[in-house]
Design a protein around this motif. Structure first.
Motif, PDB file in Angstrom:
ATOM      1  N   PRO A 110     -22.541  43.702  29.543  1.00  0.00           N
ATOM      2  CA  PRO A 110     -21.168  43.273  29.456  1.00  0.00           C
ATOM      3  C   PRO A 110     -21.124  42.383  28.181  1.00  0.00           C
ATOM      4  N   ASP A 111     -19.736  42.317  27.526  1.00  0.00           N
ATOM      5  CA  ASP A 111     -19.646  41.700  26.187  1.00  0.00           C
ATOM      6  C   ASP A 111     -19.880  40.105  26.429  1.00  0.00           C
ATOM      7  N   ASP A 112     -19.570  39.654  27.602  1.00  0.00           N
ATOM      8  CA  ASP A 112     -19.642  38.287  27.963  1.00  0.00           C
ATOM      9  C   ASP A 112     -21.132  37.732  28.074  1.00  0.00           C
ATOM     10  N   GLN A 113     -22.118  38.714  28.180  1.00  0.00           N
ATOM     11  CA  GLN A 113     -23.381  38.191  28.075  1.00  0.00           C
ATOM     12  C   GLN A 113     -24.020  38.463  26.953  1.00  0.00           C
ATOM     13  N   VAL A 114     -23.318  38.686  25.732  1.00  0.00           N
ATOM     14  CA  VAL A 114     -23.978  38.883  24.364  1.00  0.00           C
ATOM     15  C   VAL A 114     -23.506  37.873  23.443  1.00  0.00           C
ATOM     16  N   LEU A 115     -24.445  37.216  22.528  1.00  0.00           N
ATOM     17  CA  LEU A 115     -24.190  36.471  21.398  1.00  0.00           C
ATOM     18  C   LEU A 115     -24.871  36.929  20.409  1.00  0.00           C
ATOM     19  N   THR A 116     -24.510  36.721  19.174  1.00  0.00           N
ATOM     20  CA  THR A 116     -25.283  37.062  18.144  1.00  0.00           C
ATOM     21  C   THR A 116     -26.020  35.612  17.421  1.00  0.00           C
ATOM     22  N   ARG A 117     -27.477  35.802  17.181  1.00  0.00           N
ATOM     23  CA  ARG A 117     -27.836  34.798  16.647  1.00  0.00           C
ATOM     24  C   ARG A 117     -28.744  35.473  15.478  1.00  0.00           C
ATOM     25  N   ARG A 118     -28.660  34.892  14.553  1.00  0.00           N
ATOM     26  CA  ARG A 118     -29.410  35.020  13.076  1.00  0.00           C
ATOM     27  C   ARG A 118     -29.266  36.753  13.024  1.00  0.00           C
ATOM     28  N   GLY A 119     -27.841  36.921  13.413  1.00  0.00           N
ATOM     29  CA  GLY A 119     -27.667  38.412  12.956  1.00  0.00           C
ATOM     30  C   GLY A 119     -28.096  39.626  13.906  1.00  0.00           C
ATOM     31  N   VAL A 120     -28.594  38.976  14.961  1.00  0.00           N
ATOM     32  CA  VAL A 120     -29.269  39.884  16.036  1.00  0.00           C
ATOM     33  C   VAL A 120     -28.514  39.819  17.381  1.00  0.00           C
ATOM     34  N   THR A 147     -28.893  38.565  24.484  1.00  0.00           N
ATOM     35  CA  THR A 147     -28.148  38.132  25.770  1.00  0.00           C
ATOM     36  C   THR A 147     -27.997  36.700  25.876  1.00  0.00           C
ATOM     37  N   VAL A 148     -27.156  36.195  26.489  1.00  0.00           N
ATOM     38  CA  VAL A 148     -26.954  34.794  26.602  1.00  0.00           C
ATOM     39  C   VAL A 148     -28.233  33.999  27.365  1.00  0.00           C
ATOM     40  N   PRO A 149     -28.388  32.943  27.263  1.00  0.00           N
ATOM     41  CA  PRO A 149     -29.811  32.360  27.643  1.00  0.00           C
ATOM     42  C   PRO A 149     -30.001  32.536  29.299  1.00  0.00           C
ATOM     43  N   GLU A 150     -28.775  32.649  30.181  1.00  0.00           N
ATOM     44  CA  GLU A 150     -29.061  32.690  31.332  1.00  0.00           C
ATOM     45  C   GLU A 150     -29.529  34.191  31.915  1.00  0.00           C
ATOM     46  N   ARG A 151     -28.759  35.149  31.159  1.00  0.00           N
ATOM     47  CA  ARG A 151     -29.341  36.446  31.428  1.00  0.00           C
ATOM     48  C   ARG A 151     -30.621  36.688  30.667  1.00  0.00           C
ATOM     49  N   ALA A 152     -30.876  36.171  29.593  1.00  0.00           N
ATOM     50  CA  ALA A 152     -32.381  36.341  29.006  1.00  0.00           C
ATOM     51  C   ALA A 152     -33.463  35.689  29.911  1.00  0.00           C
ATOM     52  N   LEU A 153     -33.150  34.497  30.672  1.00  0.00           N
ATOM     53  CA  LEU A 153     -34.200  33.913  31.303  1.00  0.00           C
ATOM     54  C   LEU A 153     -34.390  34.976  32.694  1.00  0.00           C
TER      55      LEU A 153
END
Length: 309
Positions: A104-114, A117-123
């Protein structure tokens, strides 16, 4: 980070086909290359090379996303880069682990051009297949980086990780500190210690900030990692231990190999408990730190103001 590029017949935006086949370029995935001098073992380079496979449609997750969010202990050593593939069908390789899941779009952020997933989903993705103790370590290190909190993780992580969340602590400063704390609680059966809390002399002078502290019994627990072998640091540590003991605190110190033998650590702890209380208490706790959730909520409020919300 050096972004992989496709073949460019002009040789301006990338290697020509002939150059790509030569020793000055390294192939990272099908049709993409970086100069051979680029170190492909660095975590951020591994991440960008893996992400390039998605053509911007997917996202990195797990340790790779946590690293990009700023959690330094997630360097992915020995592990493939986890990717949520998005619209493009990808295949797992020794370098990349592909997760076929909704994004879902609300679970994605862009960091350093990449896209990550947001921290909670990534963990959550990182914890899959992890045992209890290493799950606590991972939660502690994500929280220590200030990218999420135990409160924010509750309801996001599956229920099987509730015990890990209960054992986690927002003040741990390193994985080995957390592992020592788990021996303290799970193997020795001691109460939850205070973690990295300032200890002051009776007159308010700063004595130190021990890794672990049993405030009731007056016992300090310290993990001495490689950094403590430096001559100046060792001198500082000896001085601090002396200050703690003079103030009436008993001392337990462990090194890395000790944590492979919990029974040895427990024996050392019990010996310290038998010695504790022989000297008068000449110390007190420093003020409690501002709770992490308060700091994260304030940061988010400032971000919203900056965005004009």
């Amino acid at each position: 980070m050096t972004w992989p590029c496709p073949v460019d017949p002009s040789g301006v935006a990338g290697p020509t086909r002939g150059e790509a086949a030569g020793p000055r370029w390294r192939r990272t995935s099908r049709g993409r290359y970086v100069p051979a001098t680029v170190d492909g073992t660095r975590p951020e380079q591994r991440v960008v090379e893996a992400y390039a496979r998605t053509d911007g449609a997917g996202a990195v997750t797990g340790w790779a996303a946590l690293w990009l969010h700023g959690a330094a202990y997630f360097d992915g050593a020995g592990a493939p880069v986890p990717l949520v593939e998005g619209r493009r069908r990808l295949r797992s390789t020794p370098q990349v682990r592909v997760l076929r899941a909704l994004l879902p779009d609300d679970q994605v952020l862009t960091r350093r051009g990449v896209r990550c997933t947001v921290p909670e989903r990534a963990l959550r993705d990182h914890l899959a297949g992890t045992g209890l103790r290493e799950a606590v370590v991972a939660i502690d290190m994500a929280v220590a980086a200030g990218i999420t909190s135990r409160r924010r993780l509750r309801g996001v992580l599956p229920r099987r990780w509730e015990t890990a969340l209960d054992l986690a602590d927002e003040h741990s400063a390193s994985p080995q500190e957390t592992r020592l704390r788990l021996v303290w609680q799970l193997d020795a059966g001691w109460a939850r210690p205070l973690v990295n809390r300032d200890v002051l002399a009776e007159d308010g002078r700063f004595l130190g900030r021990p890794d672990l502290l049993d405030a009731d019994r007056g016992i300090v627990g310290e993990y001495a990692g490689a950094v403590h072998r430096d001559r100046a640091r060792h001198r500082h540590d000896v001085r601090r231990e002396d200050l703690f003991r003079r103030a009436g605190l008993e001392y337990v110190e462990v090194v890395g190999d000790d944590l492979r033998h919990p029974a040895l650590v427990v024996e050392r702890m019990e010996a310290a408990a038998a010695r504790a209380g022989r000297l008068p208490r000449r110390w007190r706790l420093g003020p409690a730190p501002v709770p992490l959730d308060d700091r994260l909520d304030h940061r988010d409020a400032m971000d919203r103001l900056a965005d004009g919300e």
